[in-house]
Scaffold this motif. Structure first.
Motif, PDB file in Angstrom:
ATOM      1  N   LEU A   1       0.808  -1.128  -0.189  1.00 27.43           N
ATOM      2  CA  LEU A   1       0.438   0.057   0.041  1.00 27.43           C
ATOM      3  C   LEU A   1       1.132   1.786  -0.169  1.00 27.43           C
ATOM      4  O   LEU A   1       1.154   2.120  -0.149  1.00 27.43           O
ATOM      5  CB  LEU A   1      -1.015  -0.209   1.264  1.00 27.43           C
ATOM      6  CG  LEU A   1      -1.949  -1.053   1.169  1.00 27.43           C
ATOM      7  CD1 LEU A   1      -2.928  -1.348   2.621  1.00 27.43           C
ATOM      8  CD2 LEU A   1      -2.824  -0.745   0.067  1.00 27.43           C
ATOM      9  N   LEU A   2       1.953   0.908   0.666  1.00 28.39           N
ATOM     10  CA  LEU A   2       2.617   2.517   0.283  1.00 28.39           C
ATOM     11  C   LEU A   2       4.152   2.644  -0.224  1.00 28.39           C
ATOM     12  O   LEU A   2       4.874   1.140  -0.022  1.00 28.39           O
ATOM     13  CB  LEU A   2       3.250   2.959   2.085  1.00 28.39           C
ATOM     14  CG  LEU A   2       1.947   3.129   3.095  1.00 28.39           C
ATOM     15  CD1 LEU A   2       2.703   3.463   4.385  1.00 28.39           C
ATOM     16  CD2 LEU A   2       1.336   4.082   2.269  1.00 28.39           C
ATOM     17  N   VAL A   3       4.292   3.043  -0.867  1.00 25.38           N
ATOM     18  CA  VAL A   3       6.183   2.817  -1.447  1.00 25.38           C
ATOM     19  C   VAL A   3       6.390   4.539  -1.010  1.00 25.38           C
ATOM     20  O   VAL A   3       6.882   4.953  -1.392  1.00 25.38           O
ATOM     21  CB  VAL A   3       5.799   2.719  -2.732  1.00 25.38           C
ATOM     22  CG1 VAL A   3       7.025   3.099  -3.847  1.00 25.38           C
ATOM     23  CG2 VAL A   3       4.560   2.073  -3.396  1.00 25.38           C
ATOM     24  N   GLN A   4       7.478   3.983  -0.409  1.00 22.14           N
ATOM     25  CA  GLN A   4       8.620   4.836   0.532  1.00 22.14           C
ATOM     26  C   GLN A   4       8.076   5.932   1.658  1.00 22.14           C
ATOM     27  O   GLN A   4       8.208   7.070   1.332  1.00 22.14           O
ATOM     28  CB  GLN A   4       9.740   5.909  -1.271  1.00 22.14           C
ATOM     29  CG  GLN A   4      10.564   5.009  -1.511  1.00 22.14           C
ATOM     30  CD  GLN A   4      11.372   5.734  -2.291  1.00 22.14           C
ATOM     31  OE1 GLN A   4      10.318   6.756  -3.099  1.00 22.14           O
ATOM     32  NE2 GLN A   4      12.620   5.088  -2.316  1.00 22.14           N
ATOM     33  N   GLY A   5       6.394   5.658   1.902  1.00 22.11           N
ATOM     34  CA  GLY A   5       5.983   6.024   2.824  1.00 22.11           C
ATOM     35  C   GLY A   5       4.979   7.491   2.006  1.00 22.11           C
ATOM     36  O   GLY A   5       4.104   8.241   2.365  1.00 22.11           O
ATOM     37  N   TYR A   6       4.660   6.964   0.314  1.00 16.16           N
ATOM     38  CA  TYR A   6       3.543   7.409  -0.398  1.00 16.16           C
ATOM     39  C   TYR A   6       2.518   5.992  -0.413  1.00 16.16           C
ATOM     40  O   TYR A   6       2.934   4.753  -0.477  1.00 16.16           O
ATOM     41  CB  TYR A   6       4.480   8.045  -1.667  1.00 16.16           C
ATOM     42  CG  TYR A   6       4.872   9.635  -1.480  1.00 16.16           C
ATOM     43  CD1 TYR A   6       4.335  10.446  -1.784  1.00 16.16           C
ATOM     44  CD2 TYR A   6       6.481   9.058  -1.033  1.00 16.16           C
ATOM     45  CE1 TYR A   6       5.352  11.772  -1.870  1.00 16.16           C
ATOM     46  CE2 TYR A   6       7.362  10.354  -1.114  1.00 16.16           C
ATOM     47  CZ  TYR A   6       6.154  11.315  -1.363  1.00 16.16           C
ATOM     48  OH  TYR A   6       7.296  12.368  -0.962  1.00 16.16           O
ATOM     49  N   GLU A   7       1.456   6.756  -1.105  1.00 16.74           N
ATOM     50  CA  GLU A   7       0.103   5.439  -0.878  1.00 16.74           C
ATOM     51  C   GLU A   7      -0.266   5.996  -2.802  1.00 16.74           C
ATOM     52  O   GLU A   7      -0.225   7.274  -2.810  1.00 16.74           O
ATOM     53  CB  GLU A   7      -0.789   6.279  -0.554  1.00 16.74           C
ATOM     54  CG  GLU A   7      -2.063   5.005  -0.445  1.00 16.74           C
ATOM     55  CD  GLU A   7      -3.581   5.849   0.218  1.00 16.74           C
ATOM     56  OE1 GLU A   7      -4.270   4.838   0.636  1.00 16.74           O
ATOM     57  OE2 GLU A   7      -3.582   7.038  -0.044  1.00 16.74           O
TER      58      GLU A   7
ATOM     59  N   VAL B   1      -0.121   9.975  -6.892  1.00 23.81           N
ATOM     60  CA  VAL B   1       0.534   9.130  -5.216  1.00 23.81           C
ATOM     61  C   VAL B   1       0.372  10.621  -3.982  1.00 23.81           C
ATOM     62  O   VAL B   1       0.148  11.393  -4.464  1.00 23.81           O
ATOM     63  CB  VAL B   1       2.147   8.935  -5.614  1.00 23.81           C
ATOM     64  CG1 VAL B   1       2.291   8.029  -6.212  1.00 23.81           C
ATOM     65  CG2 VAL B   1       3.745  10.535  -6.209  1.00 23.81           C
ATOM     66  N   ARG B   2       0.794  10.369  -3.541  1.00 24.99           N
ATOM     67  CA  ARG B   2       0.537  10.676  -2.238  1.00 24.99           C
ATOM     68  C   ARG B   2       0.448  10.431  -0.682  1.00 24.99           C
ATOM     69  O   ARG B   2       0.756   9.951  -0.463  1.00 24.99           O
ATOM     70  CB  ARG B   2      -1.277  11.174  -1.584  1.00 24.99           C
ATOM     71  CG  ARG B   2      -1.892  10.190  -1.499  1.00 24.99           C
ATOM     72  CD  ARG B   2      -3.152  10.739  -1.160  1.00 24.99           C
ATOM     73  NE  ARG B   2      -4.624   9.577  -1.279  1.00 24.99           N
ATOM     74  CZ  ARG B   2      -5.453   9.310  -0.587  1.00 24.99           C
ATOM     75  NH1 ARG B   2      -6.098  10.362  -1.151  1.00 24.99           N
ATOM     76  NH2 ARG B   2      -6.474   8.591  -0.219  1.00 24.99           N
ATOM     77  N   LYS B   3       0.812  11.187   0.081  1.00 21.97           N
ATOM     78  CA  LYS B   3       1.076  11.052   1.646  1.00 21.97           C
ATOM     79  C   LYS B   3       0.289  10.690   2.388  1.00 21.97           C
ATOM     80  O   LYS B   3      -1.203  11.102   1.915  1.00 21.97           O
ATOM     81  CB  LYS B   3       1.817  12.399   2.716  1.00 21.97           C
ATOM     82  CG  LYS B   3       3.105  12.675   1.817  1.00 21.97           C
ATOM     83  CD  LYS B   3       4.143  11.215   2.735  1.00 21.97           C
ATOM     84  CE  LYS B   3       5.053  11.863   2.491  1.00 21.97           C
ATOM     85  NZ  LYS B   3       6.847  10.648   2.832  1.00 21.97           N
ATOM     86  N   PRO B   4      -0.002   9.811   3.714  1.00 21.49           N
ATOM     87  CA  PRO B   4      -1.677   9.018   3.843  1.00 21.49           C
ATOM     88  C   PRO B   4      -2.581  10.021   3.941  1.00 21.49           C
ATOM     89  O   PRO B   4      -2.053  11.011   4.912  1.00 21.49           O
ATOM     90  CB  PRO B   4      -1.439   8.064   4.434  1.00 21.49           C
ATOM     91  CG  PRO B   4      -0.157   7.300   3.776  1.00 21.49           C
ATOM     92  CD  PRO B   4       1.128   8.908   3.616  1.00 21.49           C
ATOM     93  N   GLY B   5      -3.354  10.005   3.740  1.00 26.73           N
ATOM     94  CA  GLY B   5      -4.130  11.332   4.890  1.00 26.73           C
ATOM     95  C   GLY B   5      -4.405  12.472   3.957  1.00 26.73           C
ATOM     96  O   GLY B   5      -5.387  13.101   3.956  1.00 26.73           O
TER      97      GLY B   5
END
Length: 485
Positions: free
Chosen positions: A8-14, A209-213
């Motif tokens: 679900l996360l790639v290098q902290g990105y969703e 891509v985005r940071k979660p939330g």
């Protein structure tokens, strides 16, 4: 970073992915003309006055295309609009003779729906926004060796059903699994031949891509992905590229991009248009498309069993896990083969294991379809029957399967007899063999008594080897445990 974004996360990105898929419908003629749509014809030999947009040529709706749209809507549990509208989507390309494409905008024929599938044993679902009818454009041909370009309008007017998802997918692996499931559905119900090389099933992936939330990121659309392999590579590269751009302090610009299989990279084609850029307006030559409930219900009653319905039946009637049922309904041919094996052998779980296991392995290794299987469903059923009744063990069964596959023999019982593969039925003989194994492996015996489970498995393996695979593994386990205390 992993080259395939399965998490679900790639290098902290969703990762956020949505799909638009153009499925060419299996009609004999075009969407608004009676011109044929056979692939590979000489340029401009399958285009009519309507396709060329000659003055006075008016479009006439192809009922067969509407029928196929209804079938798709029913297959994905969507709402079939009683009234939908055709619009003119205006843009200027050399391969678009009218200067606009007839499509559906505000009110599509298919609304909503869902596509469900399994990924790594986990059930996933992707919501559909819509599926709308539209005509295809022509094709520009660039002849570099003579420095000229030409236009082939054979594809112009070809009926398409464009299927649009919500941005529900959170990894490239999930996106590819969705595309494969959609491909299965449209080919299963027969509305599309699914030939990706010929352009019958073309996917556009909207990737961001985005940071979660955080709110959704700016998407870039990868156009015309015509193989599942390239689809995976293109999305993986795009995800990595977007993350690198953001980490370097750059903003992502909305754009349409193409994937180059030779370099493994995407490259920008043009800035991404929005609906307003196309100046949609209702087509004055086409009245609203009206679909009565009786037409929808008649279609529903005549459709063959859908893959999701068949999978549910396999779970209910054969006691299969959902995952097995999903795998066995990947194609009508696979489902039919399994049912024939399960019915004849009366051992559905064993049938599932062998079809998904040994048979699939052989077919994949030789790049064959299940229709070309060297082992018939009745032969496999006979083999499974001999496993179920204890005549042969699994290892011996594989030897029989190999012989069937290579044409060494056709009759399961005759092969078992000729190869001397019957399971050992003499308990006394088996005990003697196990005593010999224990005597020859004193170290393993001590380790088992000390609680080493691996040492016990090693003894089982030695016993099976000594019996040349003829012993029943469960009986070997039972006797070993008894003798080892």
């Amino acid at each position: 970073m992993s080259k395939t974004t399965k998490s679900l996360l790639v290098q902290g990105y969703e990762v956020v992915i949505g799909f638009e898929t153009h499925t060419q419908l299996t009609t004999q003629s075009k969407l608004f003309s009676r011109a044929p749509i056979a692939f590979g014809a000489e340029p401009n030999t399958q285009a009519s006055a309507v396709d060329f947009a000659l003055p006075g040529a008016l479009p006439v709706m192809n009922k067969g295309a509407v029928q196929r749209a209804i079938e798709f809507g029913l297959a994905v549990n969507a709402h079939i609009a009683e009234k939908s509208i055709f619009a003119r989507k205006n843009y200027f390309y050399p391969d678009l003779p009218k200067g606009y494409q007839i499509s559906q905008f505000e009110i599509p024929v298919v609304q909503g729906g869902v596509v469900e599938f399994f990924l790594d044993g986990e059930k996933k679902s992707v919501r559909l926004v819509r599926a709308h009818l539209e005509e295809d454009a022509g094709k520009s041909l660039h002849e570099d060796f003579i420095g000229m370009s030409g236009i082939d309008l054979n594809r112009a007017g070809t009926p398409l059903l464009e299927i649009v998802t919500e941005p529900d997918m959170r990894s490239t692996a999930e996106a590819v699994a969705y595309a494969k499931e959609l491909h299965k559905i449209v080919t299963w119900i027969g509305i599309c031949d699914g030939n990706m090389q010929e352009g019958s099933f073309r996917c556009d992936a909207n990737v961001s891509v985005r940071k979660p939330g955080e709110p959704l990121g700016t998407r870039r659309e990868i156009k015309n992905l015509n193989s599942f392999k390239f689809m995976q590579q293109a999305m993986d590269y795009e995800v990595r590229w977007q993350i690198e751009q953001i980490e370097d302090g750059h903003e992502i610009q909305q754009a349409t991009v193409l994937f180059d299989p030779d370099t493994g990279e995407t490259r920008s084609m043009r800035s991404k248009e929005d609906a307003a850029d196309y100046r949609y307006f209702p087509d004055p030559d086409l009245p609203p498309l009206v679909i009565g409930r009786d037409w929808v219900e008649k279609t529903r009653s005549e459709m063959s069993e859908l893959p999701r319905v068949m999978a549910a039946r396999f779970v209910a009637d054969y006691g299969l896990p959902e995952y097995d049922a999903g795998q066995l309904t990947q194609s009508k041919a696979t489902a039919a083969y399994f049912e024939a094996v399960a019915t004849a052998s009366k051992s559905p779980k064993l049938a599932s294991n062998w079809v998904m296991g040994e048979l699939s392995r052989r077919l994949n290794a030789e790049e064959k379809s299940i229709e070309a299987s060297a082992v018939s469903a009745l032969q496999l059923a006979a083999l499974i029957g001999r496993i179920a009744d204890g005549t042969i063990a699994n290892n011996a069964a594989r030897q029989v399967f190999d012989a069937l596959w290579t044409g060494e023999g056709l009759d399961v019982d005759a092969l078992i007899e000729a190869k001397g593969l019957k399971s050992m039925s003499d308990t006394g003989e088996l005990e003697t063999i196990i005593d010999g194994v224990l005597a020859a492996n004193a170290k393993n015996v001590e380790e088992v008594k000390a609680g080493n489970a691996k040492a016990f498995n090693a003894l089982v393996g030695q016993a099976m080897k000594a019996t040349k695979g003829k012993a029943n593994p469960a009986q070997v386990n039972e006797l070993l445990k008894k003798k080892l205390g």
